[in-house]
Design an enzyme around this catalytic site. Sequence first.
Site, PDB file in Angstrom:
ATOM      1  N   CYS A 160      14.964  45.634  84.525  1.00 38.64           N
ATOM      2  CA  CYS A 160      14.348  44.618  83.629  1.00 38.64           C
ATOM      3  C   CYS A 160      15.672  43.330  83.783  1.00 38.64           C
ATOM      4  O   CYS A 160      16.305  43.528  82.727  1.00 38.64           O
ATOM      5  CB  CYS A 160      14.193  45.400  82.172  1.00 38.64           C
ATOM      6  SG  CYS A 160      12.835  46.285  82.531  1.00 38.64           S
ATOM      7  N   VAL A 161      15.144  42.094  85.084  1.00 40.37           N
ATOM      8  CA  VAL A 161      15.608  41.555  85.273  1.00 40.37           C
ATOM      9  C   VAL A 161      14.913  39.877  84.477  1.00 40.37           C
ATOM     10  O   VAL A 161      13.862  40.224  85.627  1.00 40.37           O
ATOM     11  CB  VAL A 161      16.104  41.826  86.355  1.00 40.37           C
ATOM     12  CG1 VAL A 161      17.706  42.176  86.633  1.00 40.37           C
ATOM     13  CG2 VAL A 161      15.718  41.814  87.320  1.00 40.37           C
TER      14      VAL A 161
END
Lengths: 105, 381
Positions: free
Chosen positions: A104-105
């Site tokens: 989850c960047v």
Amino acid sequence: MASVEFKGKSFEIDEDGFLQRFEDWSPEWVDYVKESEGIKELSDEHQKVIEFLQDYYKKNGIAPMVRILSKVTGYKLKHIYELFPSGPGKGACKMAGLPKPTGCV
Amino acid sequence: MAFISSGYNPEKPMENRISDIGPRKYDEFLPPVIKKNYGQWLYHEILEPGVLMHKAESGDEVYSVRVGAARLMSVGLIREMCAIADKHCGGHLRFTTRNNVEFMVDSKAKVKPLMDDLKSRKFPGGSLKFPIGGTGASTPNMVHTQGWQHCHTPATDAAGPVKAVMDEVFEYFTSMKLPASVRLALACCLNMCGAVHCSDIAVVGIHRKPPLKDHAVLDQICEIPLAVAACPTAAIRPTKIEIDGKQRNTVAIKDERCMFCGNCYTMCAALPLADAEGDGCAIMVGGKVSNRLSMPKFSKVVVAYVPNEPPRWPSLTKVIKQILEAYAKDARKYERVGEWAERIGWEKFFEVTGLPFTHHLIDDFRDHAYYTWRQSTQFKW
């Protein structure tokens, strides 16, 4: 799959401009990418970060955590951003030929 | 379309660059009546569903009209809201933490024209653009995620099922006849972005098949140790495989240990697992975040699987309505869904709602599963 030609070398890349294969990395790759990563001239400090990322990746199979990168190179995160304006993931890892960061960047 | 520069110079990306300025300060956008009475509110009343009145020590009043919103919206719709705000509210409006929109006016006389205006607006398809409601013991907006609109790990859609569910429970949005507020939430995978784990009724997308393994590219596009460490049940191990006479590093997955969470795909694009027939939704109930009467609770899985049935998800909406109506009929005033279920006992919850109890609902994850079993003779037949 897009591939780019640069100084007689061919690189296969994904849509974000990351190398598809770590083995394809060569010094020309750094030359090719630096422009799009907002880097004019490559310094020894850039080299040091790139070399450390590659060593760590070869040894451990993953990219180092930011804290480890800072501790080993001695560069604070702020300085890493000064070297690589896009940051350690999108900038330095891409130039070092590491796989694209995930999660989850 | 022709390229139009914003003034950014790609030759000198760091020149004239502004950064770390943060968001605009909230009080730049406060309506005058809010700014004047900031921190000096005496009490509030809910005048009718969707309409609140706050009274200040100075005697000032502010009326808020809350309207439902789809969360995912076009600039055209935002402009329409701005036009309404310009016309009635001096150009001010706000979004709530559940993505409803509130229009505020400073006198009672301005409320009716605002509400009439809001009620008159519909999309060409017939749905209300600004349905008024979501206050008190109602089902305010459904907190939800990206689904098939934008995400790469979903097991179900978000906008689609939310529209289907809100259509089904619309009467509870525009009224306040429930025992307590019922918060709905949806997350399209087990990452549970949003409020699924702490909502009264929640929907979460689940997979039912293990990932496929793209051995040919796995070691090139994935950091294998990350994929191994991503697995909560340790079903993944690194291994070698021969493809076209070449040794390749890859992973092996023990299918009987895999519970299809998809966490490894999040870390490694070579392990996709979405599947049209396999994927669907689990339904959870009984969570809450407030401290009122009882402590905050996690929601618990009560339906292990309902299939994805785009575009209207009929099975899903039916079960949610079933739970909501059983709760509305049976619970006491002020009782949230979780408090109700715990008071009557979960075996009664399943009886009252008519939901089947399956073995999937029994916790089997690590030591703490034990504490969810019943170490007591107290139960109802």
